[in-house]
Design an enzyme around this catalytic site. Sequence first.
Site, short mmCIF file in Angstrom:
data_model
loop_
_atom_site.label_atom_id
_atom_site.label_comp_id
_atom_site.label_asym_id
_atom_site.label_seq_id
_atom_site.Cartn_x
_atom_site.Cartn_y
_atom_site.Cartn_z
N HIS A 137 1.17 -64.74 82.42
CA HIS A 137 2.58 -64.70 82.06
C HIS A 137 2.80 -65.12 80.60
O HIS A 137 3.91 -65.52 80.23
CB HIS A 137 3.40 -65.61 82.98
CG HIS A 137 3.40 -65.16 84.41
ND1 HIS A 137 3.25 -66.02 85.47
CD2 HIS A 137 3.50 -63.93 84.96
CE1 HIS A 137 3.28 -65.35 86.61
NE2 HIS A 137 3.43 -64.07 86.32
N HIS A 138 1.74 -65.04 79.77
CA HIS A 138 1.93 -65.39 78.36
C HIS A 138 2.86 -64.42 77.66
O HIS A 138 3.47 -64.73 76.65
CB HIS A 138 0.58 -65.44 77.64
CG HIS A 138 0.00 -64.10 77.31
ND1 HIS A 138 -0.57 -63.30 78.28
CD2 HIS A 138 -0.10 -63.41 76.15
CE1 HIS A 138 -1.00 -62.17 77.72
NE2 HIS A 138 -0.71 -62.22 76.44
N ARG A 139 2.95 -63.22 78.21
CA ARG A 139 3.93 -62.23 77.81
C ARG A 139 4.52 -61.65 79.10
O ARG A 139 3.81 -61.50 80.11
CB ARG A 139 3.29 -61.08 77.03
CG ARG A 139 2.72 -61.49 75.67
CD ARG A 139 3.79 -61.42 74.60
NE ARG A 139 3.20 -61.65 73.29
CZ ARG A 139 3.10 -62.84 72.69
NH1 ARG A 139 3.53 -63.92 73.33
NH2 ARG A 139 2.59 -62.96 71.50
N LYS A 163 1.92 -56.07 83.47
CA LYS A 163 1.70 -54.61 83.48
C LYS A 163 0.36 -54.29 84.11
O LYS A 163 -0.64 -54.95 83.81
CB LYS A 163 1.72 -54.09 82.03
CG LYS A 163 1.74 -52.58 81.93
CD LYS A 163 3.15 -52.07 82.08
CE LYS A 163 3.23 -50.57 82.10
NZ LYS A 163 2.82 -49.99 83.39
N LYS A 213 -6.86 -56.33 77.87
CA LYS A 213 -6.67 -54.98 77.34
C LYS A 213 -5.37 -54.91 76.53
O LYS A 213 -5.34 -54.40 75.40
CB LYS A 213 -6.61 -54.02 78.52
CG LYS A 213 -6.83 -52.57 78.20
CD LYS A 213 -6.77 -51.74 79.47
CE LYS A 213 -7.87 -52.10 80.43
NZ LYS A 213 -7.87 -51.25 81.65
N LYS A 220 -2.08 -56.18 88.43
CA LYS A 220 -2.69 -55.06 89.14
C LYS A 220 -2.21 -55.08 90.58
O LYS A 220 -1.88 -56.14 91.13
CB LYS A 220 -4.23 -55.14 89.12
CG LYS A 220 -4.91 -53.78 89.18
CD LYS A 220 -4.76 -53.01 87.88
CE LYS A 220 -5.49 -51.70 87.92
NZ LYS A 220 -5.42 -51.00 86.62
N THR A 266 -5.16 -41.89 78.92
CA THR A 266 -6.38 -42.71 79.00
C THR A 266 -7.58 -41.93 78.49
O THR A 266 -8.40 -42.46 77.72
CB THR A 266 -6.61 -43.19 80.45
OG1 THR A 266 -5.44 -43.84 80.92
CG2 THR A 266 -7.78 -44.16 80.50
N ASN A 283 -8.69 -37.58 86.48
CA ASN A 283 -7.79 -37.43 85.33
C ASN A 283 -8.43 -37.93 84.04
O ASN A 283 -8.42 -37.25 83.00
CB ASN A 283 -6.49 -38.20 85.60
CG ASN A 283 -5.51 -38.08 84.45
OD1 ASN A 283 -5.24 -36.98 83.98
ND2 ASN A 283 -5.00 -39.20 83.98
N SER A 294 1.96 -46.13 78.38
CA SER A 294 2.91 -46.72 79.32
C SER A 294 3.91 -47.61 78.57
O SER A 294 5.10 -47.65 78.91
CB SER A 294 2.19 -47.55 80.38
OG SER A 294 1.65 -46.72 81.38
#
Length: 474
Positions: free
Chosen positions: A67-69, A73, A97, A109, A197, A236, A365
Amino acid sequence: MGNSIPSNFGFFKGVEKNFDKAAKYTRFSKGILEQIKACNSVLQVKFPVKIGENVEVIEAYRIQHSHHRTPCKGGIRYSMAVNQDEVMALAALMTYKCAIVNVPFGGAKGGIRIDPTKYSEYELEKITRRYTSELVKKNFIGPGVDVPAPDYGTGAREMAWIVDTYRSLHPNEVYSNACVTGKPVTQGGVRGRVEATGLGVFYGVREACNIEEDMKRLGLSVGIEGKRIIVQGLGNVGYHAAKFFQEAGAILVGLIEYEGAIYDENGLDLEAVVAHRASTGSILDFEKAKSVKTSSEVLEYPCDILIPAALEAVINESNADKIQAKIIGEAANGPLTPEADEILNKKGVLVIPDIYLNAGGVTVSYFEWLKNLSNVRYGRLEKRFDENMYAEILNIIESMTDKKVSKIEKKILLRGPDEIDLVHSGLEDTMIGAYREVWDIWKGEDGVEDLRTAAFVCAINKVGVAYEELGIFP
């Protein structure tokens, strides 16, 4: 993929091992390092869904690593391999990442333990919508809280179900589209997300191949053109990576899928292979190519660049010493175990790590999330202005030189950027800048031994500074 994962393989422990290896090159105290490493929130839910005449209890996860940012995601995968260890590891990798490519998210995730091929579209929709409602109830989804995305076994369809369910539960939220990314364009998605990706993998490997010092050490020429490449996985990511490499002049000598693999030292035509698979159900027996039923064998075949774009731990201590590739680009999450890493580094192989290389998806994203918050399509405000300005400049040049450009040249020169042009440009700039940042750490004075460790150092430094700035460590 026909490659056995060692029984003692712990994915999250492997990530922690790489973290610890890098931590000694940072200035942070043990307490801050432990906080960076830990998973902050772990949600495991089991919920009933009626499938046919029966009720099935579905096991699912959402894990917020950092939760530092905020928001957090990370993708949601549908697979029978989903378990807490895997989701924790993938969430941690998302944190690092995002930090490496300067995307302001914490890592997360999610996963549902199902085989999606065993359910109808209607049943998958019921499972997805129920999972979303569980995330909403537990406050594990929202534009400023946690923003999922597609992953293995999911795609734009599932993201559309998620955003629709979220909107129905938050009818007055103006930014509700930003609760998830990877949506169809008609539902607030961004053009360029599908190939993001794979394109990011291409940009990252291309940047590595443009560094003369490293190519000279490997005995390779600078650039992508002419390099022999093997790609594992025609999903993909693998398909788009192979496509962009082939378009740039690389020779696609091998393709690996779960049913087997094909190899041709003279090069494979990617689209012809895809068409062959669509008509026969397999890549095997493709014209002129050598067919190999034990797919993992082709990982060990001769090539310059190997792109594992499928599952984790496919290169491990049992096969790492047989790998002939000089460059490995980790398009999948965790395709190399730490033991394989050590073996390949001793051999002098350049391993471009997953926490950098497959960040193209989260980068685009991020662009989609920004688009949803602004509710403006990229290019809408500036495209016509740019085209009119280019026309004025061209008119001035033509009048000064008394020469006219052709209609085809004029069409090229006067074209303003569309959304996909801006997205691809932003992704390219991100991947190039991030690689240079990691490479500078690798080649710096601290003696960092390999590119993966340098990438972790880069990530730890950014997350650590963020925690310090939050002032939560008195």
